[in-house]
Design a protein around this motif. Structure first.
Motif, PDB file in Angstrom:
ATOM      1  N   ASN A 109     113.883 -28.264  13.631  1.00 36.92           N
ATOM      2  CA  ASN A 109     112.435 -28.186  13.462  1.00 36.92           C
ATOM      3  C   ASN A 109     111.986 -26.729  13.376  1.00 36.92           C
ATOM      4  O   ASN A 109     111.156 -26.365  12.540  1.00 36.92           O
ATOM      5  CB  ASN A 109     111.718 -28.864  14.637  1.00 36.92           C
ATOM      6  CG  ASN A 109     112.021 -30.346  14.737  1.00 36.92           C
ATOM      7  OD1 ASN A 109     112.622 -30.937  13.851  1.00 36.92           O
ATOM      8  ND2 ASN A 109     111.612 -30.952  15.834  1.00 36.92           N
ATOM      9  N   THR A 110     112.544 -25.898  14.249  1.00 39.84           N
ATOM     10  CA  THR A 110     112.188 -24.483  14.272  1.00 39.84           C
ATOM     11  C   THR A 110     112.645 -23.772  13.015  1.00 39.84           C
ATOM     12  O   THR A 110     111.927 -22.928  12.467  1.00 39.84           O
ATOM     13  CB  THR A 110     112.796 -23.810  15.523  1.00 39.84           C
ATOM     14  OG1 THR A 110     112.306 -24.462  16.697  1.00 39.84           O
ATOM     15  CG2 THR A 110     112.451 -22.335  15.580  1.00 39.84           C
ATOM     16  N   ALA A 111     113.855 -24.120  12.550  1.00 43.75           N
ATOM     17  CA  ALA A 111     114.393 -23.488  11.336  1.00 43.75           C
ATOM     18  C   ALA A 111     113.483 -23.751  10.142  1.00 43.75           C
ATOM     19  O   ALA A 111     113.294 -22.883   9.285  1.00 43.75           O
ATOM     20  CB  ALA A 111     115.802 -23.999  11.064  1.00 43.75           C
ATOM     21  N   VAL A 112     112.910 -24.950  10.084  1.00 44.27           N
ATOM     22  CA  VAL A 112     112.035 -25.304   8.964  1.00 44.27           C
ATOM     23  C   VAL A 112     110.627 -24.737   9.166  1.00 44.27           C
ATOM     24  O   VAL A 112     110.009 -24.209   8.236  1.00 44.27           O
ATOM     25  CB  VAL A 112     111.965 -26.842   8.815  1.00 44.27           C
ATOM     26  CG1 VAL A 112     110.896 -27.248   7.805  1.00 44.27           C
ATOM     27  CG2 VAL A 112     113.327 -27.396   8.402  1.00 44.27           C
ATOM     28  N   ASP A 113     110.136 -24.818  10.401  1.00 43.94           N
ATOM     29  CA  ASP A 113     108.735 -24.508  10.690  1.00 43.94           C
ATOM     30  C   ASP A 113     108.458 -23.016  10.884  1.00 43.94           C
ATOM     31  O   ASP A 113     107.491 -22.489  10.351  1.00 43.94           O
ATOM     32  CB  ASP A 113     108.323 -25.287  11.947  1.00 43.94           C
ATOM     33  CG  ASP A 113     106.877 -25.087  12.317  1.00 43.94           C
ATOM     34  OD1 ASP A 113     106.025 -25.157  11.426  1.00 43.94           O
ATOM     35  OD2 ASP A 113     106.607 -24.862  13.516  1.00 43.94           O
ATOM     36  N   GLN A 114     109.301 -22.339  11.648  1.00 43.56           N
ATOM     37  CA  GLN A 114     108.994 -20.965  12.043  1.00 43.56           C
ATOM     38  C   GLN A 114     109.928 -19.895  11.488  1.00 43.56           C
ATOM     39  O   GLN A 114     109.501 -18.764  11.257  1.00 43.56           O
ATOM     40  CB  GLN A 114     108.986 -20.865  13.580  1.00 43.56           C
ATOM     41  CG  GLN A 114     107.798 -21.526  14.226  1.00 43.56           C
ATOM     42  CD  GLN A 114     106.486 -20.955  13.733  1.00 43.56           C
ATOM     43  OE1 GLN A 114     106.270 -19.750  13.770  1.00 43.56           O
ATOM     44  NE2 GLN A 114     105.608 -21.815  13.255  1.00 43.56           N
ATOM     45  N   ALA A 115     111.198 -20.235  11.276  1.00 44.61           N
ATOM     46  CA  ALA A 115     112.165 -19.219  10.842  1.00 44.61           C
ATOM     47  C   ALA A 115     111.765 -18.506   9.544  1.00 44.61           C
ATOM     48  O   ALA A 115     111.971 -17.301   9.426  1.00 44.61           O
ATOM     49  CB  ALA A 115     113.553 -19.838  10.712  1.00 44.61           C
ATOM     50  N   PRO A 116     111.168 -19.214   8.559  1.00 44.76           N
ATOM     51  CA  PRO A 116     110.802 -18.506   7.325  1.00 44.76           C
ATOM     52  C   PRO A 116     109.752 -17.412   7.517  1.00 44.76           C
ATOM     53  O   PRO A 116     109.611 -16.541   6.661  1.00 44.76           O
ATOM     54  CB  PRO A 116     110.247 -19.623   6.420  1.00 44.76           C
ATOM     55  CG  PRO A 116     110.805 -20.885   6.968  1.00 44.76           C
ATOM     56  CD  PRO A 116     110.916 -20.659   8.440  1.00 44.76           C
ATOM     57  N   HIS A 117     109.035 -17.441   8.635  1.00 44.63           N
ATOM     58  CA  HIS A 117     107.923 -16.521   8.842  1.00 44.63           C
ATOM     59  C   HIS A 117     108.196 -15.445   9.888  1.00 44.63           C
ATOM     60  O   HIS A 117     107.361 -14.569  10.086  1.00 44.63           O
ATOM     61  CB  HIS A 117     106.669 -17.307   9.270  1.00 44.63           C
ATOM     62  CG  HIS A 117     106.423 -18.522   8.449  1.00 44.63           C
ATOM     63  ND1 HIS A 117     106.073 -18.464   7.117  1.00 44.63           N
ATOM     64  CD2 HIS A 117     106.516 -19.842   8.761  1.00 44.63           C
ATOM     65  CE1 HIS A 117     105.947 -19.699   6.639  1.00 44.63           C
ATOM     66  NE2 HIS A 117     106.204 -20.545   7.611  1.00 44.63           N
ATOM     67  N   ASP A 118     109.353 -15.548  10.569  1.00 44.78           N
ATOM     68  CA  ASP A 118     109.602 -14.627  11.673  1.00 44.78           C
ATOM     69  C   ASP A 118     111.082 -14.251  11.718  1.00 44.78           C
ATOM     70  O   ASP A 118     111.925 -15.108  12.010  1.00 44.78           O
ATOM     71  CB  ASP A 118     109.178 -15.281  12.994  1.00 44.78           C
ATOM     72  CG  ASP A 118     109.228 -14.338  14.166  1.00 44.78           C
ATOM     73  OD1 ASP A 118     110.317 -13.833  14.488  1.00 44.78           O
ATOM     74  OD2 ASP A 118     108.166 -14.096  14.767  1.00 44.78           O
ATOM     75  N   ILE A 135     112.970 -15.124  15.075  1.00 43.54           N
ATOM     76  CA  ILE A 135     113.232 -16.557  15.224  1.00 43.54           C
ATOM     77  C   ILE A 135     114.300 -16.993  14.220  1.00 43.54           C
ATOM     78  O   ILE A 135     115.198 -17.782  14.542  1.00 43.54           O
ATOM     79  CB  ILE A 135     111.934 -17.371  15.058  1.00 43.54           C
ATOM     80  CG1 ILE A 135     110.996 -17.086  16.244  1.00 43.54           C
ATOM     81  CG2 ILE A 135     112.219 -18.866  14.958  1.00 43.54           C
ATOM     82  CD1 ILE A 135     109.624 -17.728  16.139  1.00 43.54           C
ATOM     83  N   SER A 136     114.250 -16.465  13.011  1.00 47.52           N
ATOM     84  CA  SER A 136     115.252 -16.781  11.995  1.00 47.52           C
ATOM     85  C   SER A 136     116.651 -16.415  12.473  1.00 47.52           C
ATOM     86  O   SER A 136     117.595 -17.204  12.350  1.00 47.52           O
ATOM     87  CB  SER A 136     114.927 -16.035  10.692  1.00 47.52           C
ATOM     88  OG  SER A 136     115.944 -16.232   9.744  1.00 47.52           O
ATOM     89  N   LYS A 137     116.799 -15.218  13.046  1.00 47.67           N
ATOM     90  CA  LYS A 137     118.109 -14.786  13.527  1.00 47.67           C
ATOM     91  C   LYS A 137     118.592 -15.674  14.664  1.00 47.67           C
ATOM     92  O   LYS A 137     119.777 -16.043  14.733  1.00 47.67           O
ATOM     93  CB  LYS A 137     118.059 -13.334  13.978  1.00 47.67           C
ATOM     94  CG  LYS A 137     119.445 -12.812  14.401  1.00 47.67           C
ATOM     95  CD  LYS A 137     119.433 -11.371  14.787  1.00 47.67           C
ATOM     96  CE  LYS A 137     120.834 -10.860  15.065  1.00 47.67           C
ATOM     97  NZ  LYS A 137     121.685 -11.752  15.855  1.00 47.67           N
ATOM     98  N   THR A 138     117.678 -16.031  15.566  1.00 48.97           N
ATOM     99  CA  THR A 138     118.050 -16.920  16.672  1.00 48.97           C
ATOM    100  C   THR A 138     118.549 -18.255  16.145  1.00 48.97           C
ATOM    101  O   THR A 138     119.579 -18.780  16.600  1.00 48.97           O
ATOM    102  CB  THR A 138     116.848 -17.135  17.621  1.00 48.97           C
ATOM    103  OG1 THR A 138     116.421 -15.866  18.122  1.00 48.97           O
ATOM    104  CG2 THR A 138     117.215 -18.037  18.783  1.00 48.97           C
ATOM    105  N   CYS A 139     117.847 -18.814  15.160  1.00 49.01           N
ATOM    106  CA  CYS A 139     118.261 -20.084  14.556  1.00 49.01           C
ATOM    107  C   CYS A 139     119.629 -19.954  13.893  1.00 49.01           C
ATOM    108  O   CYS A 139     120.505 -20.816  14.047  1.00 49.01           O
ATOM    109  CB  CYS A 139     117.232 -20.558  13.537  1.00 49.01           C
ATOM    110  SG  CYS A 139     115.676 -21.141  14.254  1.00 49.01           S
ATOM    111  N   GLN A 140     119.825 -18.882  13.140  1.00 45.14           N
ATOM    112  CA  GLN A 140     121.102 -18.685  12.456  1.00 45.14           C
ATOM    113  C   GLN A 140     122.250 -18.530  13.450  1.00 45.14           C
ATOM    114  O   GLN A 140     123.342 -19.064  13.231  1.00 45.14           O
ATOM    115  CB  GLN A 140     121.021 -17.462  11.537  1.00 45.14           C
ATOM    116  CG  GLN A 140     120.143 -17.688  10.313  1.00 45.14           C
ATOM    117  CD  GLN A 140     120.071 -16.462   9.433  1.00 45.14           C
ATOM    118  OE1 GLN A 140     121.075 -15.823   9.165  1.00 45.14           O
ATOM    119  NE2 GLN A 140     118.871 -16.133   8.984  1.00 45.14           N
TER     120      GLN A 140
END
Length: 197
Positions: free
Chosen positions: A110-119, A122-127
Motif C-alpha cells: 500500500n505504501t509503495a503505491v500510495d507514498q513511495a512515488p512522492h517521497d 519512503i521509496s528507499k524504505t520500501c525498496q
C-alpha cells in the motif's frame, strides 16, 4: 536527568501502524493517531518528530512484525523443501481473508503505491524491505529440488518474479477478489515457477 517515556513505544507504534494501514497516510489525521495510540500530542512529536517520522517508524514496525517472520519462515530448514515453504507463504495471503475477512492488503505494498512515488525516503524504505523479501524467496528457491542447480543470476530473477507475484496476490485481496480466485492464482504462480509440490 531525562524523564522516562510515559507510554509503551512498541505498543503505540503497533496502534499507529494499524491506523495507517487501514486509512493510508493521507487519510490519517493526527487526531486519529493520538486516539489510537492513547498519547498526547506533545508525546507524539517528542518521540517521533512529526507525522512522517511516525509513519516511517510504523513502517519499520510492520517490517519487524510481518516481514521478518515471513523471511524466517521462507528460510526455515525445519521444512526442508523450499517449494513447500513458498507455497505455504503464498497461501497465508488468502488465509487472512478466510479467517478474519482482512482485506487491507499489505501495508508495505500500500505504501509503495500510495507514498513511495512522492517521497524518496519512503521509496528507499520500501525498496529495502522488498529487497529483503526477494532474498527470502531466493533462499527458499535454493532449497528446492528443481532449482538448486540454477545459477545465482537465474535464481535472483526467479526470486524477484516471486516477490512481484506475492505483491500481486496482496493487491488482489485488497481489490476484493473471492478467496477461490486468489487460490487459483496461487496455483498458477506455483505452476509457472515450477514449484507445485
Amino acid at each position: 536527568m531525562a524523564r522516562p517515556r510515559e507510554f509503551d513505544e512498541a505498543d503505540a507504534l503497533d496502534r499507529a501502524m494499524q491506523v495507517f494501514w487501514t486509512k493510508g497516510y493521507e487519510g490519517t489525521g493526527i487526531s486519529d493517531l493520538l486516539e489510537a495510540m492513547q498519547i498526547g500530542r506533545g508525546s507524539l512529536y517528542k518521540a517521533f518528530g512529526d507525522k512522517k517520522g511516525l509513519f516511517l517508524a510504523a513502517l519499520k514496525q510492520y517490517e519487524k512484525n510481518c516481514i521478518e517472520p515471513g523471511l524466517q519462515f521462507l528460510n526455515d530448514r525445519n521444512i526442508p523443501d523450499g517449494a513447500q515453504r513458498i507455497q505455504m507463504l503464498l497461501e497465508t495471503v488468502v488465509a487472512v481473508v478466510e479467517s478474519d475477512n482482512d482485506r487491507r492488503g499489505c501495508f508495505l505494498c500500500n505504501t509503495a503505491v500510495d507514498q513511495a512515488p512522492h517521497d524518496p525516503e519512503i521509496s528507499k524504505t520500501c525498496q529495502d524491505m522488498m529487497g529483503k523479501m526477494v532474498q527470502g524467496f531466493y533462499g527458499a528457491l535454493k532449497d528446492t529440488t528443481r532449482h538448486k542447480n540454477l545459477g545465482e543470476e537465474a535464481l535472483q530473477k526467479k526470486a524477484m518474479g516471486l516477490n512481484i507475484a506475492y505483491n500481486g496476490l496482496r493487491i488482489m485481496v485488497k481489490a476484493g477478489y473471492a478467496p477461490e480466485d486468489v487460490r487459483k492464482t496461487i496455483n498458477t504462480i506455483l505452476a509457472e515457477f515450477d514449484l507445485l509440490t
